[in-house]
Write an enzyme that holds these catalytic residues in place. Structure first.
Site, PDB file in Angstrom:
ATOM      1  CB  SER A 155      -0.960   0.032   1.248  1.00 50.74           C
ATOM      2  OG  SER A 155      -1.937   0.885   1.067  1.00 50.74           O
ATOM      3  CG  ASP A 249      -6.850  -2.093  -3.646  1.00 51.29           C
ATOM      4  OD1 ASP A 249      -7.232  -1.115  -3.903  1.00 51.29           O
ATOM      5  OD2 ASP A 249      -5.800  -2.677  -3.444  1.00 51.29           O
ATOM      6  CG  HIS A 279      -5.898  -1.960   0.265  1.00 51.46           C
ATOM      7  ND1 HIS A 279      -5.077  -1.590  -0.781  1.00 51.46           N
ATOM      8  CD2 HIS A 279      -5.525  -1.381   1.385  1.00 51.46           C
ATOM      9  CE1 HIS A 279      -4.207  -0.951  -0.580  1.00 51.46           C
ATOM     10  NE2 HIS A 279      -4.151  -0.561   0.776  1.00 51.46           N
TER      11      HIS A 279
END
Length: 312
Positions: A155, A249, A279
């Site tokens: 991320s 996502d 995610h």
């Protein structure tokens, strides 16, 4: 609207519901302090412990203005490579503890040394503070380790890894590879997964706009490749790159776009989109079959790149 009942299996739904019980979808409406407390508690609830044989040392890198906490994981006397791990959390959450067990498992399964870096968080420290700390951590590892260095991040951490790769291309010692796990790389938010999965479980476009504002203090930083690696105009001479994204996502298409630009510039990159995953699925690697398989793919990619191998 995307019908997630058809894309997401029962195991993954159970993971989503468990996550939401600790970290509700409206958490971004709380204060920063409250959000961090909620996130830290969630991470503790998912903590899976250390594999046998992993030793851990918590230390810090001294800079003229501040110390950067780091945690070093080892499972072999003479590791063949060092992995610099940079954690996710929207640039405002997380630290050494949030990804502690993931780093320990990566160390145990690759045999590599893993160095986790606790970069400064927004909004107290706006961009480029996190990037500067990531660069400092890489420079420290490069100057203290006589072995290949691999970057790995999820991320926000994937964003920072890519930014470091772009910024270190001219260095004598640069990364031998990077593994980017559902990274946010600054893609076009008007199309592709940003639209198709704008309301995905675990991460929405509203969340992404919030994190972007927090990181920059609301400033327009368009064109800044240290903020958004896809804003760079040159994708040549980047390290071999493995991108692993979740289908459900909004950030998924950043992986595809980044892969395509590296390949177009003559580099090596491959992209895996994990079907039906969301995610943050690293925390599901012990309870969801698809996440377990993906983590094995991530470990394999790190192991190969650390040895200078390209298997794709």
């Amino acid at each position: 609207m995307t019908d997630y009942t058809k894309l997401i299996d029962a195991e993954t739904w159970a993971f989503i519901e468990r996550t939401n019980s600790y970290y509700p979808p409206d958490t971004i409406d709380y204060t920063i302090t409250q959000q961090r407390e909620i996130y830290d508690r969630m991470c503790r609830e998912f903590f899976a412990g250390y594999p046998q044989g992993v030793t851990v040392e918590t230390s810090a890198i001294a800079t003229p203005t501040h110390d950067i906490p780091i945690r070093i994981y080892r499972s072999a006397p003479q590791p063949a490579a060092t992995v610099l791990c940079i954690h996710g959390g929207g640039f405002m959450l997380g630290g050494l503890d949030s990804h502690d067990d993931v780093c320990a498992e990566l160390c145990a399964r690759t045999g590599y040394e893993v160095v986790s870096v606790d970069y400064r968080l927004a909004p107290e420290h706006l961009h480029p503070a996190a990037f500067d700390d990531a660069m400092t951590a890489f420079a420290w590892v490069a100057s203290t380790r006589d072995r290949p260095i691999l970057l790995c991040g999820d991320s926000a951490g994937g964003n920072l890894c890519a930014a470091v790769s772009h910024a270190t291309r001219g260095h004598v010692k640069r990364p031998v590879g990077q593994v980017l796990i559902y990274p946010g790389l600054g893609g076009d938010r008007s199309k592709d997964s940003y639209v198709t999965h704008a309301e995905a479980p675990m991460l929405t476009m509203r969340d992404l706009e919030f994190y972007k504002h927090i990181r920059t203090g609301g400033q327009d930083r368009s064109g800044d490749a240290t903020l958004a690696p896809l804003a760079d105009t040159d994708f040549a001479n980047l390290p071999p790159t493995v991108l692993v994204t979740a289908q459900c996502d909004p950030l998924s298409s950043d992986g595809e776009t980044y892969r395509d630009r590296i390949i177009a510039a003559g580099g090596r990159a491959t992209w895996f989109e994990e079907p039906g995953l969301v995610h943050g699925y690293l925390r599901a690697r012990h309870t969801v079959g698809r996440a377990r398989e993906s983590f094995t793919r991530i470990v394999g990619a790190a192991a190969a790149l650390g040895q200078g191998a390209w298997l794709w």
